[in-house]
Scaffold this motif. Sequence first.
Motif, PDB file in Angstrom:
ATOM      1  N   TRP A 290      39.191  38.960  97.160  1.00 15.12           N
ATOM      2  CA  TRP A 290      39.924  40.116  96.662  1.00 15.12           C
ATOM      3  C   TRP A 290      41.410  39.987  96.920  1.00 15.12           C
ATOM      4  O   TRP A 290      42.179  40.826  96.511  1.00 15.12           O
ATOM      5  CB  TRP A 290      39.383  41.408  97.283  1.00 15.12           C
ATOM      6  CG  TRP A 290      38.002  41.736  96.843  1.00 15.12           C
ATOM      7  CD1 TRP A 290      37.640  42.187  95.619  1.00 15.12           C
ATOM      8  CD2 TRP A 290      36.815  41.657  97.606  1.00 15.12           C
ATOM      9  NE1 TRP A 290      36.298  42.390  95.575  1.00 15.12           N
ATOM     10  CE2 TRP A 290      35.750  42.072  96.786  1.00 15.12           C
ATOM     11  CE3 TRP A 290      36.543  41.261  98.910  1.00 15.12           C
ATOM     12  CZ2 TRP A 290      34.432  42.118  97.230  1.00 15.12           C
ATOM     13  CZ3 TRP A 290      35.232  41.302  99.344  1.00 15.12           C
ATOM     14  CH2 TRP A 290      34.194  41.733  98.521  1.00 15.12           C
ATOM     15  N   GLY A 291      41.838  39.010  97.659  1.00 14.92           N
ATOM     16  CA  GLY A 291      43.254  38.889  97.979  1.00 14.92           C
ATOM     17  C   GLY A 291      43.705  39.954  98.958  1.00 14.92           C
ATOM     18  O   GLY A 291      44.817  40.476  98.867  1.00 14.92           O
ATOM     19  N   LEU A 292      42.845  40.275  99.903  1.00 17.27           N
ATOM     20  CA  LEU A 292      43.157  41.306 100.897  1.00 17.27           C
ATOM     21  C   LEU A 292      44.423  40.943 101.661  1.00 17.27           C
ATOM     22  O   LEU A 292      44.661  39.786 101.973  1.00 17.27           O
ATOM     23  CB  LEU A 292      42.024  41.429 101.913  1.00 17.27           C
ATOM     24  CG  LEU A 292      40.639  41.750 101.392  1.00 17.27           C
ATOM     25  CD1 LEU A 292      39.623  41.595 102.507  1.00 17.27           C
ATOM     26  CD2 LEU A 292      40.606  43.149 100.833  1.00 17.27           C
ATOM     27  N   SER A 293      45.188  41.961 101.989  1.00 19.40           N
ATOM     28  CA  SER A 293      46.322  41.763 102.893  1.00 19.40           C
ATOM     29  C   SER A 293      46.648  43.095 103.542  1.00 19.40           C
ATOM     30  O   SER A 293      46.364  44.156 102.987  1.00 19.40           O
ATOM     31  CB  SER A 293      47.541  41.203 102.153  1.00 19.40           C
ATOM     32  OG  SER A 293      48.007  42.140 101.207  1.00 19.40           O
ATOM     33  N   CYS A 294      47.194  43.004 104.738  1.00 20.79           N
ATOM     34  CA  CYS A 294      47.570  44.213 105.471  1.00 20.79           C
ATOM     35  C   CYS A 294      48.980  44.055 106.012  1.00 20.79           C
ATOM     36  O   CYS A 294      49.411  42.948 106.351  1.00 20.79           O
ATOM     37  CB  CYS A 294      46.618  44.468 106.639  1.00 20.79           C
ATOM     38  SG  CYS A 294      44.928  44.884 106.153  1.00 20.79           S
ATOM     39  N   SER A 295      49.649  45.176 106.098  1.00 20.76           N
ATOM     40  CA  SER A 295      50.960  45.253 106.741  1.00 20.76           C
ATOM     41  C   SER A 295      50.823  46.235 107.895  1.00 20.76           C
ATOM     42  O   SER A 295      49.723  46.676 108.215  1.00 20.76           O
ATOM     43  CB  SER A 295      52.010  45.740 105.740  1.00 20.76           C
ATOM     44  OG  SER A 295      51.756  47.109 105.413  1.00 20.76           O
ATOM     45  N   SER A 296      51.916  46.600 108.472  1.00 20.49           N
ATOM     46  CA  SER A 296      51.861  47.559 109.591  1.00 20.49           C
ATOM     47  C   SER A 296      51.564  48.977 109.114  1.00 20.49           C
ATOM     48  O   SER A 296      51.239  49.838 109.924  1.00 20.49           O
ATOM     49  CB  SER A 296      53.165  47.525 110.368  1.00 20.49           C
ATOM     50  OG  SER A 296      54.232  47.899 109.531  1.00 20.49           O
ATOM     51  N   THR A 297      51.642  49.235 107.802  1.00 23.62           N
ATOM     52  CA  THR A 297      51.423  50.593 107.299  1.00 23.62           C
ATOM     53  C   THR A 297      50.209  50.759 106.403  1.00 23.62           C
ATOM     54  O   THR A 297      49.737  51.879 106.227  1.00 23.62           O
ATOM     55  CB  THR A 297      52.667  51.096 106.533  1.00 23.62           C
ATOM     56  OG1 THR A 297      52.934  50.191 105.459  1.00 23.62           O
ATOM     57  CG2 THR A 297      53.873  51.199 107.454  1.00 23.62           C
TER      58      THR A 297
ATOM     59  N   CYS B   2      46.823  48.496 103.906  1.00 22.27           N
ATOM     60  CA  CYS B   2      46.175  47.284 103.423  1.00 22.27           C
ATOM     61  C   CYS B   2      46.046  47.393 101.909  1.00 22.27           C
ATOM     62  O   CYS B   2      45.901  48.492 101.371  1.00 22.27           O
ATOM     63  CB  CYS B   2      44.795  47.121 104.052  1.00 22.27           C
ATOM     64  SG  CYS B   2      44.843  46.814 105.838  1.00 22.27           S
ATOM     65  N   SER B   3      46.089  46.255 101.237  1.00 25.16           N
ATOM     66  CA  SER B   3      45.990  46.264  99.782  1.00 25.16           C
ATOM     67  C   SER B   3      44.833  45.398  99.318  1.00 25.16           C
ATOM     68  O   SER B   3      44.327  44.555 100.058  1.00 25.16           O
ATOM     69  CB  SER B   3      47.302  45.783  99.163  1.00 25.16           C
ATOM     70  OG  SER B   3      47.596  44.478  99.589  1.00 25.16           O
ATOM     71  N   ASN B   4      44.444  45.636  98.070  1.00 28.60           N
ATOM     72  CA  ASN B   4      43.356  44.910  97.417  1.00 28.60           C
ATOM     73  C   ASN B   4      42.013  45.114  98.111  1.00 28.60           C
ATOM     74  O   ASN B   4      41.193  44.198  98.167  1.00 28.60           O
ATOM     75  CB  ASN B   4      43.675  43.418  97.290  1.00 28.60           C
ATOM     76  CG  ASN B   4      44.922  43.172  96.474  1.00 28.60           C
ATOM     77  OD1 ASN B   4      45.124  43.803  95.449  1.00 28.60           O
ATOM     78  ND2 ASN B   4      45.771  42.287  96.942  1.00 28.60           N
ATOM     79  N   ILE B   5      41.813  46.303  98.638  1.00 29.98           N
ATOM     80  CA  ILE B   5      40.550  46.641  99.299  1.00 29.98           C
ATOM     81  C   ILE B   5      39.534  46.993  98.216  1.00 29.98           C
ATOM     82  O   ILE B   5      39.797  47.864  97.380  1.00 29.98           O
ATOM     83  CB  ILE B   5      40.725  47.838 100.260  1.00 29.98           C
ATOM     84  CG1 ILE B   5      41.839  47.582 101.257  1.00 29.98           C
ATOM     85  CG2 ILE B   5      39.410  48.177 100.950  1.00 29.98           C
ATOM     86  CD1 ILE B   5      41.663  46.366 102.110  1.00 29.98           C
ATOM     87  N   PRO B   6      38.395  46.338  98.193  1.00 29.87           N
ATOM     88  CA  PRO B   6      37.390  46.650  97.172  1.00 29.87           C
ATOM     89  C   PRO B   6      36.731  48.004  97.435  1.00 29.87           C
ATOM     90  O   PRO B   6      36.741  48.504  98.563  1.00 29.87           O
ATOM     91  CB  PRO B   6      36.379  45.518  97.317  1.00 29.87           C
ATOM     92  CG  PRO B   6      36.484  45.126  98.760  1.00 29.87           C
ATOM     93  CD  PRO B   6      37.945  45.310  99.111  1.00 29.87           C
TER      94      PRO B   6
END
Length: 179
Positions: free
Chosen positions: A1-8, A10-14
């Motif tokens: 899914w191309g998950l990624s997280c930052s300090s605020t 997460c993106s691309n969460i299924p």
Amino acid sequence: WGLSCSSTSCSNIPTQSAFLSTVAAYVQDSSTGSTGGYGSSYLIVLDFENIEIDQASSQAQANQEKAVLLQFAQWVRQAYPSALVGLYDYDYNTAYQSTRALLYGSSGFNVFAPSLYQRWSSHTTWQNNLNAAISHNQAINSALPIYPYISPYVSGSVSSGFLASSEWQSELSNLIAST
């Protein structure tokens, strides 16, 4: 899914249904054609190398990753209540160890799955990382089993060639004795 997280965030969460559809496909693929004949338990290990807590750039990012990973673990446990559920991780590292510890419990992961592909300069370094992973995992929960990711290939990659037979046999002996 191309998950990624930052300090605020997460993106691309299924969605739960997309996630469980993918897990079901892997479970079916692993079942050697059966339709659920797993007996009382089986193992499901999640592998999300884009959100490895020990690689987070801040505690806030580690917390974001923890929340996503716990959600995934809960979805798997709801769908497969008899399964042992693990997380591929670099357990020999200690970055954000207290955050990682929160992943293991009644609603999270109940198996450790450390990456122990031989990617180091010597068997001694591999052995030291095995010992560190076991020590760190037991500090989190000594009752949980440890199922390391291993491979007869250097770095777990077919294109890298096989480990020497003596090293592979030594790894297997070390793992049998300690996990």
